[in-house]
Each structure stands twice: as C-alpha cells, then as structure tokens.
Motif scaffolding. Sequence first.
Motif, PDB file in Angstrom:
ATOM      1  N   TYR A  53       7.668  10.518   8.232  1.00 19.59           N
ATOM      2  CA  TYR A  53       6.913   9.332   7.801  1.00 19.59           C
ATOM      3  C   TYR A  53       5.766   8.996   8.742  1.00 19.59           C
ATOM      4  N   THR A  54       5.859   9.483   9.978  1.00 25.01           N
ATOM      5  CA  THR A  54       4.789   9.134  10.915  1.00 25.01           C
ATOM      6  C   THR A  54       3.497   9.901  10.628  1.00 25.01           C
ATOM      7  N   THR A  55       3.588  10.885   9.736  1.00 26.43           N
ATOM      8  CA  THR A  55       2.365  11.606   9.367  1.00 26.43           C
ATOM      9  C   THR A  55       2.068  11.471   7.879  1.00 26.43           C
ATOM     10  N   VAL A  72       2.377   6.115   3.502  1.00 25.64           N
ATOM     11  CA  VAL A  72       2.974   5.017   4.265  1.00 25.64           C
ATOM     12  C   VAL A  72       1.870   4.205   4.939  1.00 25.64           C
ATOM     13  N   PHE A  73       0.961   4.912   5.564  1.00 25.25           N
ATOM     14  CA  PHE A  73      -0.143   4.207   6.243  1.00 25.25           C
ATOM     15  C   PHE A  73      -0.918   3.336   5.258  1.00 25.25           C
ATOM     16  N   ALA A  86       0.081   2.122   2.391  1.00 25.42           N
ATOM     17  CA  ALA A  86       0.896   0.977   1.929  1.00 25.42           C
ATOM     18  C   ALA A  86       0.920  -0.128   2.989  1.00 25.42           C
ATOM     19  N   VAL A  87       1.098   0.294   4.223  1.00 25.71           N
ATOM     20  CA  VAL A  87       1.152  -0.689   5.308  1.00 25.71           C
ATOM     21  C   VAL A  87      -0.201  -1.377   5.454  1.00 25.71           C
ATOM     22  N   VAL A  96      -0.873  -4.023   2.713  1.00 24.97           N
ATOM     23  CA  VAL A  96      -0.118  -5.271   2.910  1.00 24.97           C
ATOM     24  C   VAL A  96      -0.667  -6.041   4.107  1.00 24.97           C
ATOM     25  N   MET A  97      -0.927  -5.327   5.190  1.00 21.05           N
ATOM     26  CA  MET A  97      -1.368  -6.009   6.404  1.00 21.05           C
ATOM     27  C   MET A  97      -2.840  -6.435   6.322  1.00 21.05           C
ATOM     28  N   SER A  98      -3.487  -6.030   5.238  1.00 24.42           N
ATOM     29  CA  SER A  98      -4.839  -6.552   4.994  1.00 24.42           C
ATOM     30  C   SER A  98      -4.785  -7.775   4.084  1.00 24.42           C
ATOM     31  N   GLY A  99      -3.614  -8.156   3.704  1.00 24.67           N
ATOM     32  CA  GLY A  99      -3.477  -9.358   2.877  1.00 24.67           C
ATOM     33  C   GLY A  99      -3.345  -9.076   1.391  1.00 24.67           C
ATOM     34  N   LEU A 108      -1.016  -8.339  -0.896  1.00 24.71           N
ATOM     35  CA  LEU A 108       0.431  -8.253  -1.137  1.00 24.71           C
ATOM     36  C   LEU A 108       0.713  -7.774  -2.559  1.00 24.71           C
ATOM     37  N   THR A 109       1.702  -6.928  -2.695  1.00 22.78           N
ATOM     38  CA  THR A 109       2.042  -6.427  -4.039  1.00 22.78           C
ATOM     39  C   THR A 109       2.897  -7.444  -4.806  1.00 22.78           C
ATOM     40  N   LEU A 110       3.744  -8.123  -4.087  1.00 23.33           N
ATOM     41  CA  LEU A 110       4.692  -9.101  -4.652  1.00 23.33           C
ATOM     42  C   LEU A 110       5.530  -8.515  -5.783  1.00 23.33           C
ATOM     43  N   PHE A 111       5.727  -7.214  -5.767  1.00 23.06           N
ATOM     44  CA  PHE A 111       6.484  -6.569  -6.851  1.00 23.06           C
ATOM     45  C   PHE A 111       7.944  -7.043  -6.869  1.00 23.06           C
TER      46      PHE A 111
END
Lengths: 380, 372
Positions: B9-11, B15-16, B18-19, B22-25, B27-30
């Motif tokens: 997952y670190t590569t 994942v990057f 998705a993160v 979300v961290m940009s604001g 939100l999926t709120l699924f």
Amino acid sequence: MAYLSTTNYLEDKDFIDKWLYTMRTGEMDLSWMKAATEKVKPHEANSRRGLTYRDLDLGSYGFTGVPEKVRGNRSYAPRGAEIPAGVPDAQPWVSRKSEVWAFNTESYYEEAVSRQWNVTTDIPWERLDSVELPETIGKALSQLMTFLTEVEMIATDTPAMWLPRLNPDFIEVKAFIAAQAMDEARHTEAFRKRALTTGWGLMKASPVNEMALKHLRDADSFSEMSVALHLVAEGNVLTMFRFSEYLSPTDVDKRIFRLVMQDEARHVGYGMQHFKYVLENFPEKREVLHAHLDEAENISFAGSAATELTESFIILAGGGLKKENIEEGIKITTKFNLKQMEEHFERLDKCGMPERKQRSKLYQMYEMGRAAAEAAGIKL
Amino acid sequence: MAFYADKDYTTDQTVFEAVNQVMSGNLTLFWYDAKTEKVKGKPTDLRRGLTYKDLDLGSYGYSSIPENLRTSQSMVARGSEKWGNLPDMGYVVNRKSEIWADNVTYLYEEDKSRRWTPAVDVPWSDLDAHPIAAPIEAACSQLYTFLQECALVSMDFAARWVPLVNQDFIEQKSWMCAQMFNWARLNEAFRKRALCGGAGLGRASVSGEQGLKEWLWADSYPKGSLSINLSLGGIVLAICRHVAAFAPSKVDRVLMGYAMQDSARQTAYGSGQLRYYLTHRPAEMSAMQEYVDDSEHVMLALLGSPELIEPLIIISGGGLQKDQVQAGRAAVAKFLRLAISEYFERLEAAGLAASRTRSRIAPVVERISAAA
C-alpha cells in the motif's frame, strides 16, 4: 474425541479399589505429603497492595527462576509442583521465555485485575437521554464507534488463540492475556453500546481494516503477533483513543475513552516490554521481527485508505460539515495521523530498534506527510 | 506468515489519491447513509445500567441471530452494513445451537458486576495471625495445587474456542472472555493460597490431568462445554462449597466464597448451553448421551484422585487423628454423593434424562461413599 486419557478410570480396578479402601478404612497413601517441593512463606510486601504475584517470586515458584527454555514441565501442573510420571503433555507450542516474557508482566496483570470496570454501570448512560447530537456529529460518532466495535474483538481472539499454546509455567503471561481478553470484550461492549445509543445505530463496516485484523491473527509466533497487536495496532488505537477523548461530543464519550485508555495503555506497555525483552534475550529474532513489522506497517498504512473512518474523524474534529469545520477537522486529523506514526517509531526506538526508521517505508510516508503538513501551515 | 496484504500500500497510487482527496476536503461521505437500522437504546432500569439485554433490538439484537450464520465470516459488528471485500476469518462455530445459552447475557453482566481482586479481597495476613496445624496446611497446599490444574484447563478451554466462534455471537464471545479472566483469577487465588501457608505446592495429579486433557480436547464445542463448564465447573463448585463449610481459616472461607460465585456461573452456563443445544438439535441427543457415557470416567479420575480425596478428608475432619479421619471420611462421602447427584440433576435438567439410570459411575461412587 481428540484425546483419550491413557486410562479409562471406570475400568481401572486398582484405582477404584484404592479409593474404596481409603474411604472404608481411613488409611491414606499420603505420598503427596512428601512431595519434593520447596517450602516458602511469602508475605505481602505492601499491605495496601495485598499479596501480589511479585510477592510469590520465590525460589522454584518464582517467575524470575523460570529458565529461558522450559524443559521440565509440559503438563498442566502449576510451576513448582511435583510432577509425577504419567501426566499428559499439554502440547505447548511456546516453551521459550524470551518468546513471551516482559518485564513487569505480573504487575500488568495485577493492575488489570484491580482496574476492572463495568460498561453497564460505570458509564452514565442515563445522561444521554437529554442529549440530541446534530445529525452530522451523531452519524460521525456512530461510524467511529462502528469501526472500534469491529476492531476491538481481534485483540481478544488473537491473544486467546495463543493462550493455550503457552507453556503452563508462564502462568503470569497467561493470566495477563486472559485479562486482556476481558478488557477487549469490555471495549467492544462499550463501543457497541455507545453506537446503539446515538439514535443512528451502527454504520458501515471497514474492509481495509478487516484485512489488518486478519493479518494480526495469522502471525507465525507469539512475538510476531505481539509486535503487530500490542505495539503497532494497539499503539495506533491508543493514540486514537486519546484524540477521540479530545474530540468527544459528550461527557459520556469522554468517560468511555478515558476508561478504555487505561486498559489499552496497559496492553501497549506489555507489548513494549515484551518487544524489548525478546530483542535483548533472543537476538536472532530481530530480523524476523523486522520482516513482520514490514508487513504490519504496510497494513497500518493501508488504514489511511479507510475513508469511512478518516471522514468521520474529520467531522468530529471539526464539529460539522461546513467548510470551516472541515478545514479545522483536517488539521486535527493530520496531526493525529502524524502523531500516531511518530509515537509508533518512538516506541520502537525505546524498545531497542532505532534502526527501524532507516528500513521502514512507513517512516518515509511519515516524513512526506510531515513535510506536506508543514507546507500547508499546520502546526505540529 | 500465513497472511499477506494483497499489495504494497505504500506504493499504491490509488491509496495516495484517496487520501489526498479526503485531506483536501473532498469528503466522499459514502458511509453517511448506511443501510442500517436506526435505534436509540436506553437502560430499562437505571440501577442496573445499560445492559446487553437493553440492546436486544431489531437487527442488532441477539434474539434475531439465526441458527445458521452463512453470510458472516468476517469481524464486522453484527447489524452494521457489510460492503467491499471482507476477509474470511475461518470460524468453525457458526451455528447458534452449538454455543448459545439463554442465560449467557445475564451471566456476562453478573460476571462484571461481581469483580473481586485476590491480592486485596482475601485477608492473607490472617494466616500469619492464625496459623494452621501442619497436616491441615499440607492438605490445603495439596488441594489448592489440584485446583490450579482445574483452573488452568478451564482457562485454556475458553481461550481455545473463542477465536473459532463467529463474531456475530458477540455476547457469547464476551462471556467466554469473562470465563478466561475468571479462571485466571481463580488460578491466581489458588496459587497464592497454596504458597502463603508455608507448605509450598504439592504434587500434580496423574489421573486428574489425564482426565482434564480428555475433556479439554473434546472435538466439538458442545461436548467440551458439557465437560468443562457443566461437569468440571460443577466439581469445582462442589469442592469450594465443601471447603468453605469446613474452612480451616478465614482466608479459606473468604476465598472459597468468591470461588463459589465464579464457578457457579460456569456451571450455570454449561447447563444452559447443553439445554439450548438439545432443545434446538434433538437429533444430537443420542450422540451427546454417548459422549457422556464415554467420558464420564473422568469424573472418577478427578473425584477419586488421591491428590484431591485425601486432603479433603484431612480438611473435613480437622486433622490426621483417627477420629478426625473418621469424621473426614463421613463428610467426604457426603460430598461425593452430592457432587454426583448434582451432576446428574444438571444433565437431567438440560435434557439428558437417561443419564443417571444408564450411568456406570453412579453405582461406583455410591459404593465408595457407602464404604465410609
């Protein structure tokens, strides 16, 4: 049946006749009175603490005297008892002290016993009657509680799986594990009860984190299980509890998190002490544990993709769904994520694995995240 | 390692991304509209607090757990929405009848409310103030050595099964954790008592341990539960009650009082589980009866163990003098009759009505008791 006693006692005439003879005549064998065991007289070192396992650390009964390789007992006999020929083999998988031991194990257990609490009555549930959380907060809280309910029980299943595999001479470790299982059952209960009192019920499962649970369960050795469970997973959860207490929307939630933190800190404490012990006393294990950490950290990082958790955390941290709430929530959540990783590496460092940072991909992620946070003006 | 994550997952760019989203604001709120039941549980009795029974509501309740769990093999909390790729945790106990008892949630709640701490709740220093005669102390030391063997095996039994039980049985698993903890605590208390009298530990019991291993290693949960919870729990309960009645010291009386509470819960669950199993699986009646017939010799292995019976005679009679032994034998004969009688009563109450009449151990124990 998976095991049959070497004797069917119903058909053992000598056994029954001897018993009958004892009962009829009062003549007893009394050979147990001559058991070749040590006579000791333990006392409470501190009357306020009572009689502790540490007070029993005497001679052949003590945990200090347990050898690195337990060769003398494979039965269900308590440590220090006379073991006659004919007792069965309990089939322990782990008979090496450095594979399970931790400095202070006995005290962690004693503390667990004395700090038992009751979710049913020690949380002021009745206060929730007058609480109506906004929908966003209520749902975010329920989602967080759903996640915690889901993951807590693994910390029961996993150590429990190892408990019967440990040599009975490691009685203090077995007792600690049993106490941990109870702690985790209580945590599951607390989070489930809280989720079901929000008015929103439980929310969505977390498949990414479920993968982590599977990884925790399927370790090859106790030490690998312990580093992944007690150090990585519970360490992360401990940081999460601390942040969750900080952003709890009610006093009831704060109380829950304060209580679970006590328990979790104990588990992490054991994990750290065990990790230290195994590195010091079983140096060949170091590379094996590194390899296990590679995988544990990979799965730990995967958790950041569990948006159902991250998003609920952001909403709780920011206090809602408005733009300014989200911005504030992201700042706090970023701090939390970085703190979680920072504390993880601090723990490994303290335990005697400072070189982990050089090898770890997770540490690279931490450094990248930290740089990005600083660039974004987030004060760490 | 038996399980590896499906990727590094670190590569993993997804994942990057998705993160970052979300961290940009963004939100999926699924998860926000999870398809789950909305409930608000409340304590029905404020003095009792919020119990599991109070949360026996709709899809979340234990009452609605079906007999066969076919779609739950992960650790998802019962009642939450399942989605995505959930792992199979390899549970082998997936039928409610194989594990459940109607009293399980009550026993779990009771267990938590009756917590005690051997280190401080037993007046250990009383043994210094009122030392016991050497033969009685030696007998106590031997008795508590035997009881540690029983406690260890009981703890291992719950631990052995809890990871194999489906996560949907959350109240049941919690109860099993409480059992593990109970037996760890009793093991601690028995060990402390054995050592603090000054006589050291005694001798392990060959017949006792052989029997305990046979019960512990039963090949199904219902069989093991019958043996460990109902039968062994019943024996320990009977021993604790007997020793409390003839307690040579305040320490023993207090300790056995606590031990009775704990072992009574094990026995109550064992009876409840057997009853539930036989009620819901009547076709298993004959197999279970056969198991009882085959394994009840372990009752003899335990009750007839010299490492148990001789110390009990000494403690019950108050010493090794002839008249004391005579009194001890009479008391132990009563104990044996009672232990066996209660065992059959529990089996009968749980549904194995024929146990007493077909049992081969009952006449043996009667003959031995009568000999006293």
